[in-house]
Design an enzyme around this catalytic site. Structure first.
Site, PDB file in Angstrom:
ATOM      1  N   ASN A  94      33.781  45.385  49.319  1.00 19.70           N
ATOM      2  CA  ASN A  94      34.321  43.841  49.760  1.00 19.70           C
ATOM      3  C   ASN A  94      32.789  43.667  50.977  1.00 19.70           C
ATOM      4  OD1 ASN A  94      35.620  45.821  51.040  1.00 19.70           O
ATOM      5  ND2 ASN A  94      36.596  43.621  51.596  1.00 19.70           N
ATOM      6  N   PHE A 166      26.979  41.665  37.469  1.00 19.90           N
ATOM      7  CA  PHE A 166      27.080  40.552  37.409  1.00 19.90           C
ATOM      8  C   PHE A 166      28.476  40.521  36.157  1.00 19.90           C
ATOM      9  CE2 PHE A 166      22.712  41.419  38.037  1.00 19.90           C
ATOM     10  CZ  PHE A 166      21.823  39.725  38.075  1.00 19.90           C
ATOM     11  N   GLU A 169      34.908  37.660  35.990  1.00 22.25           N
ATOM     12  CA  GLU A 169      36.296  38.347  36.131  1.00 22.25           C
ATOM     13  C   GLU A 169      37.482  37.802  34.472  1.00 22.25           C
ATOM     14  OE1 GLU A 169      38.763  38.175  40.075  1.00 22.25           O
ATOM     15  OE2 GLU A 169      37.002  39.245  40.969  1.00 22.25           O
ATOM     16  N   LEU A 225      21.989  36.574  44.273  1.00 23.69           N
ATOM     17  CA  LEU A 225      22.356  35.456  45.257  1.00 23.69           C
ATOM     18  C   LEU A 225      22.671  34.168  43.982  1.00 23.69           C
ATOM     19  CD1 LEU A 225      21.819  36.392  48.560  1.00 23.69           C
ATOM     20  CD2 LEU A 225      24.076  36.616  46.931  1.00 23.69           C
ATOM     21  N   CYS A 280      33.720  35.007  45.114  1.00 24.89           N
ATOM     22  CA  CYS A 280      31.347  35.270  45.222  1.00 24.89           C
ATOM     23  C   CYS A 280      31.190  33.668  44.946  1.00 24.89           C
ATOM     24  CB  CYS A 280      31.999  35.937  44.135  1.00 24.89           C
ATOM     25  SG  CYS A 280      32.241  37.840  44.403  1.00 24.89           S
ATOM     26  N   LYS A 343      40.605  31.980  37.706  1.00 30.20           N
ATOM     27  CA  LYS A 343      40.479  31.463  36.465  1.00 30.20           C
ATOM     28  C   LYS A 343      41.283  32.426  34.985  1.00 30.20           C
ATOM     29  CE  LYS A 343      36.853  33.839  34.428  1.00 30.20           C
ATOM     30  NZ  LYS A 343      35.527  34.545  34.106  1.00 30.20           N
TER      31      LYS A 343
HETATM   32  N1  LIG Z   1      34.380  39.885  41.995  1.00 31.63           N
HETATM   33  C1  LIG Z   1      33.979  39.692  41.549  1.00 31.63           C
HETATM   34  O1  LIG Z   1      34.105  39.759  40.295  1.00 31.63           O
HETATM   35  C2  LIG Z   1      32.117  40.272  41.622  1.00 31.63           C
HETATM   36  C3  LIG Z   1      32.067  41.152  43.319  1.00 31.63           C
HETATM   37  N2  LIG Z   1      31.313  41.527  43.455  1.00 31.63           N
HETATM   38  C4  LIG Z   1      30.216  41.634  44.477  1.00 31.63           C
HETATM   39  O2  LIG Z   1      30.934  42.837  44.571  1.00 31.63           O
HETATM   40  C5  LIG Z   1      31.556  43.717  45.788  1.00 31.63           C
HETATM   41  C6  LIG Z   1      33.001  44.412  45.535  1.00 31.63           C
HETATM   42  O3  LIG Z   1      33.668  43.166  45.416  1.00 31.63           O
HETATM   43  P1  LIG Z   1      35.116  43.637  44.674  1.00 31.63           P
HETATM   44  O4  LIG Z   1      35.333  44.868  43.682  1.00 31.63           O
HETATM   45  O5  LIG Z   1      35.876  41.774  44.103  1.00 31.63           O
HETATM   46  O6  LIG Z   1      36.196  43.777  46.454  1.00 31.63           O
HETATM   47  P2  LIG Z   1      37.359  44.029  45.981  1.00 31.63           P
HETATM   48  O7  LIG Z   1      37.858  43.423  47.724  1.00 31.63           O
HETATM   49  O8  LIG Z   1      38.412  44.246  45.270  1.00 31.63           O
HETATM   50  O9  LIG Z   1      37.337  45.977  46.552  1.00 31.63           O
HETATM   51  C7  LIG Z   1      36.297  46.631  47.275  1.00 31.63           C
HETATM   52  C8  LIG Z   1      37.105  47.932  47.888  1.00 31.63           C
HETATM   53  O10 LIG Z   1      36.645  48.429  48.801  1.00 31.63           O
HETATM   54  C9  LIG Z   1      36.892  49.275  49.547  1.00 31.63           C
HETATM   55  N3  LIG Z   1      36.476  49.813  50.850  1.00 31.63           N
HETATM   56  C10 LIG Z   1      36.681  48.871  51.850  1.00 31.63           C
HETATM   57  N4  LIG Z   1      35.494  49.652  53.170  1.00 31.63           N
HETATM   58  C11 LIG Z   1      35.541  50.674  52.555  1.00 31.63           C
HETATM   59  C12 LIG Z   1      35.351  51.976  52.443  1.00 31.63           C
HETATM   60  N5  LIG Z   1      34.570  52.120  54.069  1.00 31.63           N
HETATM   61  N6  LIG Z   1      35.405  53.411  52.336  1.00 31.63           N
HETATM   62  C13 LIG Z   1      36.131  52.877  50.710  1.00 31.63           C
HETATM   63  N7  LIG Z   1      36.764  52.504  50.465  1.00 31.63           N
HETATM   64  C14 LIG Z   1      36.400  51.068  51.003  1.00 31.63           C
HETATM   65  C15 LIG Z   1      37.803  48.466  49.682  1.00 31.63           C
HETATM   66  O11 LIG Z   1      39.603  48.938  50.518  1.00 31.63           O
HETATM   67  C16 LIG Z   1      38.629  47.206  48.847  1.00 31.63           C
HETATM   68  O12 LIG Z   1      39.626  48.266  47.524  1.00 31.63           O
HETATM   69  C17 LIG Z   1      31.416  42.344  46.812  1.00 31.63           C
HETATM   70  O13 LIG Z   1      30.020  42.629  47.555  1.00 31.63           O
HETATM   71  C18 LIG Z   1      31.275  41.248  45.766  1.00 31.63           C
HETATM   72  O14 LIG Z   1      30.420  39.471  46.419  1.00 31.63           O
HETATM   73  C19 LIG Z   1      30.615  40.662  42.299  1.00 31.63           C
HETATM   74  C20 LIG Z   1      30.049  40.450  41.054  1.00 31.63           C
HETATM   75  C21 LIG Z   1      31.689  40.766  40.392  1.00 31.63           C
HETATM   76  O1  LIG Z   2      29.313  37.735  41.718  1.00 32.65           O
HETATM   77  C1  LIG Z   2      30.747  37.463  40.604  1.00 32.65           C
HETATM   78  O2  LIG Z   2      31.520  38.290  41.816  1.00 32.65           O
HETATM   79  C2  LIG Z   2      30.902  37.092  39.641  1.00 32.65           C
HETATM   80  O3  LIG Z   2      30.786  35.501  39.626  1.00 32.65           O
HETATM   81  C3  LIG Z   2      30.455  35.113  38.844  1.00 32.65           C
HETATM   82  O4  LIG Z   2      32.234  35.739  37.760  1.00 32.65           O
HETATM   83  P1  LIG Z   2      34.308  35.130  38.198  1.00 32.65           P
HETATM   84  O5  LIG Z   2      33.747  34.389  39.385  1.00 32.65           O
HETATM   85  O6  LIG Z   2      34.320  36.130  38.379  1.00 32.65           O
HETATM   86  O7  LIG Z   2      34.139  33.710  37.200  1.00 32.65           O
HETATM   87  P2  LIG Z   2      33.751  32.782  36.280  1.00 32.65           P
HETATM   88  O8  LIG Z   2      33.605  33.036  35.091  1.00 32.65           O
HETATM   89  O9  LIG Z   2      31.946  32.549  36.665  1.00 32.65           O
HETATM   90  O10 LIG Z   2      33.884  31.478  36.918  1.00 32.65           O
HETATM   91  C4  LIG Z   2      34.273  31.116  38.280  1.00 32.65           C
HETATM   92  C5  LIG Z   2      34.612  29.457  38.820  1.00 32.65           C
HETATM   93  O11 LIG Z   2      34.138  28.933  38.444  1.00 32.65           O
HETATM   94  C6  LIG Z   2      35.068  28.324  37.194  1.00 32.65           C
HETATM   95  N1  LIG Z   2      34.194  27.499  36.257  1.00 32.65           N
HETATM   96  C7  LIG Z   2      33.600  28.466  35.046  1.00 32.65           C
HETATM   97  C8  LIG Z   2      32.392  27.771  33.914  1.00 32.65           C
HETATM   98  C9  LIG Z   2      32.712  26.415  33.972  1.00 32.65           C
HETATM   99  O12 LIG Z   2      32.167  26.010  32.786  1.00 32.65           O
HETATM  100  N2  LIG Z   2      33.132  25.977  34.895  1.00 32.65           N
HETATM  101  C10 LIG Z   2      34.458  26.056  35.799  1.00 32.65           C
HETATM  102  O13 LIG Z   2      34.986  25.586  36.813  1.00 32.65           O
HETATM  103  C11 LIG Z   2      35.828  28.818  36.593  1.00 32.65           C
HETATM  104  O14 LIG Z   2      36.951  28.125  36.302  1.00 32.65           O
HETATM  105  C12 LIG Z   2      36.275  29.867  37.795  1.00 32.65           C
HETATM  106  O15 LIG Z   2      37.523  29.280  38.746  1.00 32.65           O
HETATM  107  C13 LIG Z   2      29.704  34.968  37.769  1.00 32.65           C
HETATM  108  O16 LIG Z   2      30.482  34.608  36.449  1.00 32.65           O
HETATM  109  C14 LIG Z   2      29.611  36.816  37.608  1.00 32.65           C
HETATM  110  O17 LIG Z   2      28.371  36.729  37.158  1.00 32.65           O
HETATM  111  C15 LIG Z   2      29.489  36.995  38.781  1.00 32.65           C
HETATM  112  O18 LIG Z   2      28.952  38.848  38.964  1.00 32.65           O
END
Ligand SMILES: NC(=O)C1=CN([C@@H]2O[C@H](COP(=O)(O)OP(=O)(O)OC[C@H]3O[C@@H](n4cnc5c(N)ncnc54)[C@H](O)[C@@H]3O)[C@@H](O)[C@H]2O)C=CC1
Ligand SMILES: O=C(O)[C@H]1O[C@H](OP(=O)(O)OP(=O)(O)OC[C@H]2O[C@@H](n3ccc(=O)[nH]c3=O)[C@H](O)[C@@H]2O)[C@H](O)[C@@H](O)[C@@H]1O
Length: 472
Positions: A94, A166, A169, A225, A280, A343
């Site tokens: 994270n 990219f 969720e 970003l 994010c 969402k």
């Molecule tokens: N959630 C999403 O849909 C997306 C997230 N990202 C990026 O991906 C990254 C991860 O996001 P999430 O998976 O949502 O976070 P998350 O919080 O669900 O998972 C991160 C995990 O890393 C673990 N962790 C932290 N430090 C650690 C260490 N030193 N050793 C082992 N485990 C460790 C934590 O315990 C946690 O379970 C962030 O930078 C986020 O911005 C990118 C695209 C989509």
């Molecule tokens: O870096 C990330 O964490 C991710 O962030 C978003 O994905 P996510 O946040 O999982 O979901 P989105 O579908 O993008 O929705 C984000 C928020 O925008 C809202 N949204 C989306 C679309 C829209 O037209 N209007 C709107 O209000 C959704 O309801 C939600 O609250 C990006 O879509 C992913 O490409 C990226 O990898």
């Protein structure tokens, strides 16, 4: 230099990104052993649970885990062992917004990335490709390289790649199966390009070559970003227009449809909403704001900051609309909130707009009943406690009820808010809901229709509104 062939992958971080991403790699690359590690034992235990009660809700995920777990996919808390054995290590931890110190409220907290990197440096006895999967500020790879090189043993080398994720969720598995693109950034040296090729070969097991983009390290970091900032900016743009629509009588769904028909603009991400949520968008834009300020680009910083400000405005504007619609007071009134996740198709509540709305309703002393198909009660109480830090949980519990069906939530309420666009809300028998709503004495149906429709107009799915016929 012999070409690197990846045989063992370690992923540090078993969260929303590390879990699904590396599970899909294991599925698509049966010849590669994938071990996903995390310090959070409860999370790892859930990934390993005999009944596949995996720690995150994501359509299709359990199916993938069922096919690979114990074959070439493993979940463990033994971080060191997985680092030692791997040729390639994803760092997927994270990167939240910093809460204190320099850049608090804007900059990314790189503490978790740094400790994972230091662990790799301390443990590795052979050369590794280290891949930044987390979303990080531009040039983080340089800091990782400095840490790794300062600590490497003789004869071992570390190549750093950026490979931002990219996936969204709720559609993570579909996104990973068929990504728009896979982006890999590397140093433009022979070794950097060789490491890049090794990772590209992993993805080439299922992703067409033309969708695997290779660029410089800093471009890759910044592109992530930029992509999130531009997606969020579209939502803030349409939400800003929704305010104009409400003031003029134009219909935001019609405007969005008409604008999105322009092939240069396109229809996606133009759905007016209560405001974007999720872990994010806000974090990554604030990160970009901080980067711009650090680079002495105040106009650029102000431009991106406005996307977040518009989002905050949209959320508070909606709360105010609810109060206005209920005759300027909601004190003692009963409001149902359908959907608590940020969402549909996820149980994730991070930065969910529903939390801000409910906080506002509670501060107006309304009674709130919440239903979400995936979010646990424990999570809801935790989020509300954090959102109302000066109110004891016992007091919050006197105002909030959590129920297990949408119909139950809607019974005997003065207003219903659809905060998350779960499909099941489309299938509700709204005539029955309407018949069972609370009415104030002397009010006619029309007022009720207006009330319900006003609320629904802000829901995330215009389909609900368009199919809806209450009170006619
Ligand atoms: N959630 C999403 O849909 C997306 C997230 N990202 C990026 O991906 C990254 C991860 O996001 P999430 O998976 O949502 O976070 P998350 O919080 O669900 O998972 C991160 C995990 O890393 C673990 N962790 C932290 N430090 C650690 C260490 N030193 N050793 C082992 N485990 C460790 C934590 O315990 C946690 O379970 C962030 O930078 C986020 O911005 C990118 C695209 C989509
Ligand atoms: O870096 C990330 O964490 C991710 O962030 C978003 O994905 P996510 O946040 O999982 O979901 P989105 O579908 O993008 O929705 C984000 C928020 O925008 C809202 N949204 C989306 C679309 C829209 O037209 N209007 C709107 O209000 C959704 O309801 C939600 O609250 C990006 O879509 C992913 O490409 C990226 O990898």
């Amino acid at each position: 230099m012999a070409p690197v062939q990846v045989k063992k992958i370690c992923c540090i971080g078993a969260g929303y990104v590390g879990g699904p991403t590396c599970a899909v790699i294991a599925l698509k690359c049966p010849h590669i052993q994938v071990t996903i590690v995390d310090l959070n034992k409860a999370r790892v235990d859930a990934w390993n649970s005999p009944d596949f009660a995996v720690p995150i809700y994501e359509p299709g995920l359990v199916d993938v885990v069922k096919q690979c777990r114990g074959r070439n996919l493993f979940f463990s808390t033994d971080v060191d062992k997985a680092i030692l054995e791997a040729d390639l290590i994803f760092v997927s931890v994270n990167t939240p917004t910093k809460k204190s110190g320099v850049g608090a409220g804007f900059a990314a907290d790189l503490n978790y990335v740094e400790s994972a990197t230091r662990r790799i440096a301390a443990v590795a006895t052979s050369s590794k490709i280290v891949v930044e999967k987390s979303t990080v500020p531009c040039r983080t790879a340089e800091s990782m390289r400095t840490i790794l090189e300062a600590n490497s043993r003789p004869g071992t080398r570390f190549d750093i790649l950026s490979n931002p994720e990219f996936l969204a969720e709720g559609t993570a598995i579909a996104d990973l199966f068929k990504p728009d693109r896979v982006l890999i950034g590397s140093l433009q040296t022979t070794e950097g390009k060789e490491a890049c090729r090794a990772l590209a070969d992993v993805y080439a097991n299922w992703v067409p070559q033309e969708r695997i983009l290779t660029v410089g390290l800093w471009s890759s970091e910044l592109s992530k970003l930029a992509a999130n900032a531009m997606l969020a900016q579209r939502i803030s743009s349409i939400n800003a227009l929704s305010a104009i629509c409400e003031a003029t009588g134009a219909n935001i769904d019609e405007v969005s449809h008409a604008v999105g028909f322009d092939s240069r603009i396109g229809p996606k991400f133009l759905r007016a909403s209560v405001g974007f949520g999720g872990s994010c968008f806000q974090k990554d834009i604030l990160n970009l704001v901080y980067l711009s300020e650090s680079l002495h680009l105040p106009q650029v910083a102000a431009y991106w900051r406005q996307v977040v400000e518009m989002n905050e405005y949209q959320k508070s504007r909606f709360s105010k609309t609810v109060v206005d619609t209920l005759f300027n007071t909601i004190t003692g009134k009963h409001i149902a909130v359908l959907g608590f996740a940020f969402k549909a198709d996820t149980g994730d509540t991070r930065e969910s707009a529903a939390i801000s709305l409910i906080r506002d309703f509670l501060s107006e002393r309304a009674f709130v009943t919440i239903y979400d198909p995936q979010v646990s009660e424990e999570q809801i109480w935790q989020d509300l406690s954090e959102a109302c830090p000066t109110t004891p949980l016992e007091t919050i519990k006197k105002q909030v009820t959590i129920v297990h069906s949408a119909l139950e939530a809607c019974t005997q309420k003065e207003a219903i808010i659809i905060a998350t666009e779960w499909k099941e809300f489309l299938e509700i028998d709204w005539q029955t809901v309407y018949a069972n709503m609370n009415r104030f004495q002397g009010e006619g149906h029309w007022a009720w229709r207006a009330r319900v429709k006003t609320v629904l107009r802000h829901s995330l799915s215009s389909d609900i509104d368009l199919n809806f016929n209450i009170g006619h």
